[in-house]
Scaffold this active site. Structure first.
Site, short mmCIF file in Angstrom:
data_model
loop_
_atom_site.label_atom_id
_atom_site.label_comp_id
_atom_site.label_asym_id
_atom_site.label_seq_id
_atom_site.Cartn_x
_atom_site.Cartn_y
_atom_site.Cartn_z
N GLY A 15 1.02 -1.28 -0.04
CA GLY A 15 -0.06 0.00 0.16
C GLY A 15 1.11 1.20 -0.03
O GLY A 15 1.84 1.31 0.65
N ARG A 76 1.19 -5.72 -6.27
CA ARG A 76 1.40 -6.83 -5.72
C ARG A 76 1.82 -7.71 -6.77
O ARG A 76 1.57 -7.91 -7.69
CB ARG A 76 -0.23 -7.42 -5.17
CG ARG A 76 -0.55 -6.57 -3.89
CD ARG A 76 -1.78 -6.92 -3.36
NE ARG A 76 -2.46 -6.01 -2.55
CZ ARG A 76 -1.89 -5.67 -1.59
NH1 ARG A 76 -0.88 -6.20 -0.73
NH2 ARG A 76 -2.47 -4.45 -0.94
N ASP A 107 5.38 -4.72 6.02
CA ASP A 107 5.83 -6.19 6.34
C ASP A 107 5.74 -7.11 5.10
O ASP A 107 6.93 -7.80 4.75
CB ASP A 107 4.61 -6.81 7.09
CG ASP A 107 4.91 -6.66 8.50
OD1 ASP A 107 5.67 -6.14 9.03
OD2 ASP A 107 3.80 -7.03 9.29
N THR A 130 4.36 2.92 5.28
CA THR A 130 2.85 2.63 5.38
C THR A 130 2.14 3.63 6.56
O THR A 130 2.85 3.95 7.34
CB THR A 130 2.71 1.17 6.12
OG1 THR A 130 1.34 1.04 6.51
CG2 THR A 130 3.76 0.75 7.26
N ASP A 132 -0.23 2.81 8.32
CA ASP A 132 -0.61 2.24 9.48
C ASP A 132 0.22 2.07 10.95
O ASP A 132 -0.25 1.78 12.15
CB ASP A 132 -0.84 0.53 9.20
CG ASP A 132 -1.79 0.41 8.03
OD1 ASP A 132 -2.79 1.40 8.05
OD2 ASP A 132 -1.85 -0.42 7.27
N ASP A 134 2.26 -0.11 11.69
CA ASP A 134 2.35 -1.37 12.46
C ASP A 134 3.61 -1.94 12.40
O ASP A 134 3.60 -3.32 12.27
CB ASP A 134 1.34 -2.07 11.96
CG ASP A 134 1.30 -2.24 10.51
OD1 ASP A 134 2.07 -1.52 9.92
OD2 ASP A 134 0.52 -2.85 9.99
N ARG A 176 -5.57 -1.73 9.73
CA ARG A 176 -5.32 -3.06 9.42
C ARG A 176 -5.50 -3.46 10.91
O ARG A 176 -6.74 -3.36 11.54
CB ARG A 176 -3.99 -3.48 9.13
CG ARG A 176 -3.85 -3.22 7.41
CD ARG A 176 -3.06 -3.88 6.76
NE ARG A 176 -1.80 -4.09 7.41
CZ ARG A 176 -0.58 -4.64 6.90
NH1 ARG A 176 -0.75 -5.30 5.77
NH2 ARG A 176 0.38 -4.60 7.79
#
Lengths: 328, 328, 328, 328
Positions: A15, A76, A107, A130, A132, A134, A176
């Site tokens: 993303g 992807r 990730d 990202t 996020d 995370d 997420r």
């Protein structure tokens, strides 16, 4: 003995996030500074397999520091998950005279990079990009700060109309499996309640919290909700459930969606991306591989890609307390 | 034995900064949470002397988290620099039943608070609110992150027109004696050169840098300059000097000025202000006084007001290097 | 009989304005639609003389509709003011097979175009692009609406700090000899007074107005001032004058400057630019030359370049009345 | 003979829109200017029935010109649809000494006002405030221009990520039964296709258009869709339909929702609201009732409320053509 690295390849994958272009610019500029060549790979690992390369000069990265998205595009790649795909990618790099690879993403991006190191002993360094936040090994991922601002600006607008109509809004934000965006934007927008995966408050607590607000004469409310399942319900189901149980509420649901991934990066993200882009190149020049560059306690820190993938960034428990106190 | 604190007074003082309202809201909410009363003092120490107080309830602070400026207003007070002024302020607080004071601002604000503690043994806690980020004891002051975004957004606009006309812009940003804003916005906006008090590059280096850019075909340039004297010249003198020496340059000067102090705070500043507002109240309830609450390495840290005033926040030397590499 | 036009050249000239890129895109797209070729000329009339041409395709104009500045760049050309310069430009166009010219800009741009028509009978159509809105023959120039939003957003920020400190701000905005920006942003930002060239209110009236505000307890004030001489004084002299005469005022001066020319165009400016870009191409295909395309009462209207240059756009007197009533 | 009006009541009703507060401010300021009193009615017709009134002074409307929402709040009132409800509202107004009413809103708001005039011969003037721009008798409704900017800013962000991932986005915007927002933001954001109620292009044309884009190598696309049924499908069904038929597309759907109603108004909306607020008060002082004040061809024009309700604002057919040409 190893030859010195003369050419670095660079890709973005997964993303996209605001600030990726600032990181690309920093990698290219650092290559110029250290007099090595930088090869841009289009569409992530897919382009690595297809050999979709272009040498990047100062001209390619001028006036991109403030642009959202990624000029290298992202995609992807199913083929990169196969040995054959990766072998093809490796051959392309060798053929192009590339000695090392910088990958910007999350990730999944790092997992691909790690495989590549393991199979071909090819030097790879990762940059966490990202919204996020995370990723283990950095206090902040590139794009996260911008996404926070995008979200609070939108909730500010929604609050205008919520306040004018005495409405209850459920607002779904990205993240997420992590509540970073919801927790920080919930505090930042003065939300009455925040639903995050890290802390299941349960429907009872939510209902209690809304009831308390109503008793205090609060006529409009904002509940910020992390995407994915919450309390066993989608945000629309959640809205319906509350609407049915408390018909007095005038309820609206808003899913912020992909706008959170775009926009001109904040100054914080631009500076972070600049630091990490420079650091990634310097790592490779120093013969460091298999790491992600991050910023912890305001210093550039290296973390093994393996660890960055496996471990999770923890949300700050203190912020849960701040959220509770300031939404009293 | 001391009685428990039942009432806290709160003021903002010095130059205002985005996020001050979010801090005010957090202090008021924390007081509600801990069931004590919060008294707002208008116009800083001036209002303390004049007894310009108002009890603040949830209603006063609803919908202010996203507003620039300070609802309590700010002012400079000459009278508070006198013993008589401070004595009057003390009497007002005692009369109003106030047991402790939270002051939001910068060095001058804390100096006043420290005097007050020394003379009347009255509990005071400080919250760092200034766009300049020049306060020791916290990685970030409230308002700084917002100011960075305001500046890069404006420079992005100026670059549109600079790039269309092949011009050289000198842009003066705030920061008093500190280069935080200039250094970070210079990196964030992709400036060709950055002039800060902490590093005197000298006119020769500036001229060399501009010459290098021109040689590489750069047709427009941005130089970000901290306010105050630079290289012994004002920003206008600097522009004139370069113009005279290099008539080929089409030079413009822009002083960003007070807009940097306003605007809706960024999510980062809102969260920071919420954390510090809660922390300040909890300090006082814990009988801690004479400190500033700040955030260092993402944790709330206490610093003696004395130290916060005397010591300086240092700019990050690594960023100077990043600036140099990415502006290559 | 004339051959049909197969190739159109396009340039931007004079001060750049947000939306110029949207107009460039519309011209290129309209050429594609009507199956003719579009040649971009870099740096205005300067590039016309130097033959700095590039054929523009869809790729060149993708993702520029939202960008400030002009991808074709702009410049002032002394040489184009000479017969020789223009002759050289004409030869370049003929040699490149160009049959008509679209020029985007203001008065100076149209003057150049008119000369070109007169001397070489070469078809030229003008598109009004300037933030100043001072072009006769259109209700709105491209960039004007965006500049209004930029200015009110900045004044909103300044008002945050003005209101927190009880200050009087003199804010200078662009507009050359026309008060459009000052009048509309003055109303839009709730300014206490507006100084425009079209209506000399005199120092007495200004002082009276400020006194009236003070008497009503207004503690901060904004005065919006058009650039250039006002009441015989520069905005700094004006500030000094009021400061000296009314020492009680805490006065600040802010010159907004070139940021007003940049930024992502508003939706209004993007749509306006799209309409005018299409209209300009259709004019030339219809064998119309020597006109400017504008929008009057929401319809595309043609005005002779001669008239567009000589006549002035009048400010709306009704707005002066609205300004007076709403600042009461 | 009628007495002169000494007191005017003011309410906002229906969906809120940015600029309503600027209109409220202008009404209050105009009342001050003409030395009559202004009474604010909270929560629209509901508050009229409940007598939820407050006299508005300069203090109430200071610093609201730039705020989204409506300080008077809005609500739907079932009771006002009954004779009894309206009788109660009338009594409240008479009791409060109110001689006339200004209502800000859309069709439903004006219908209520018209009933009131018919039943009680009570003077009412309407101001068009809605983001949908679907009111006959004015070129622009208050809030429409701001909504256009909000939407294009969001689509700009979505395009960042769409372009990075080669995706097709269906973006649903507001507009009820009118395509104004979709058509203008579609042009303004460079959308590949625009679906509006006024022009049923049919699924075939949409598919053809997407295919054409793909053939030209367009790798990402934006389709802007008006809320409500389109081509017999919801926007999610539309996305699913295309996804199923063209599995190669990576499709995303985004419903922008209520954020479109909020936000700080654009300069255009602030000036429009200021003009209309002043005009509404002047109408009532001139003994005009039963009309809506609007702006047509940049002049304030009166339209009978009856006509404003019954007739529809037509979208500009020329813009359909511009959309087609510029998305070629």
């Amino acid at each position: 003995m190893n030859e010195p690295i003369k050419k670095i390849a660079l890709l973005t994958s997964g993303g996209d996030a605001p600030g990726m272009n600032a990181a690309i610019r920093a990698v290219v500029r650092a290559c110029t500074y250290y007099r090595i060549e930088c090869v841009g790979v289009y569409r992530g690992y897919e382009g690595l397999i297809e050999g979709d390369f272009e040498v990047l000069s100062g001209r390619h990265v001028s006036n991109i520091i403030n642009k959202g998205g990624t000029i290298l595009k992202s995609a992807r790649s199913m083929e990169f998950k196969t040995v054959e795909g990766r072998a093809k990618a490796y051959e392309n790099l060798i053929e192009a005279g590339v000695g090392a690879l910088v990958v910007i993403g999350g990730d999944g991006t790092f997992t691909g990079g790690l495989k590549f190191i393991q199979e071909f002993n090819f030097p790879v360094v990762g940059i966490p990009g990202t919204i996020d936040n995370d990723i283990y090994g950095t206090d902040f991922t590139i794009g996260y700060d911008t996404a926070l601002n995008t979200v609070v600006e939108v909730i500010d607008k929604i609050r205008d109309t919520a306040g004018s109509h005495n409405r209850l809004f459920f607002i779904e934000v990205m993240g997420r499996d992590a509540g970073f965006i919801a927790l920080n934007t919930g505090i930042g927008s003065g939300a009455e309640e925040i639903l995050i995966p890290e802390k299941d408050i349960g429907l009872d607590k939510l209902e209690e919290s809304l009831a308390k607000g109503r008793d205090k004469g609060k006529t409009s409310s904002i509940v910020v909700v992390t995407e994915g399942e919450k309390i066993g319900k989608s945000v629309f189901e959640l809205g319906d459930y509350i609407k049915e149980k408390y018909p007095a509420y005038d309820i609206r649901v808003s899913v912020l969606g992909h706008m959170q991934r775009g926009g001109s990066p904040s100054c914080f993200d631009r500076v972070l991306a600049s630091r990490l882009g420079v650091a990634a190149v310097e790592c490779l020049l120093d013969r460091v591989s298999g790491v992600m560059v991050g910023v912890i306690n305001n210093e550039v820190i290296l973390t093994g890609l393996n660890k960055a993938i496996k471990l999770n960034n923890e949300i700050d428990k203190e912020l849960l307390r701040v959220a509770e106190i300031t939404s009293v």
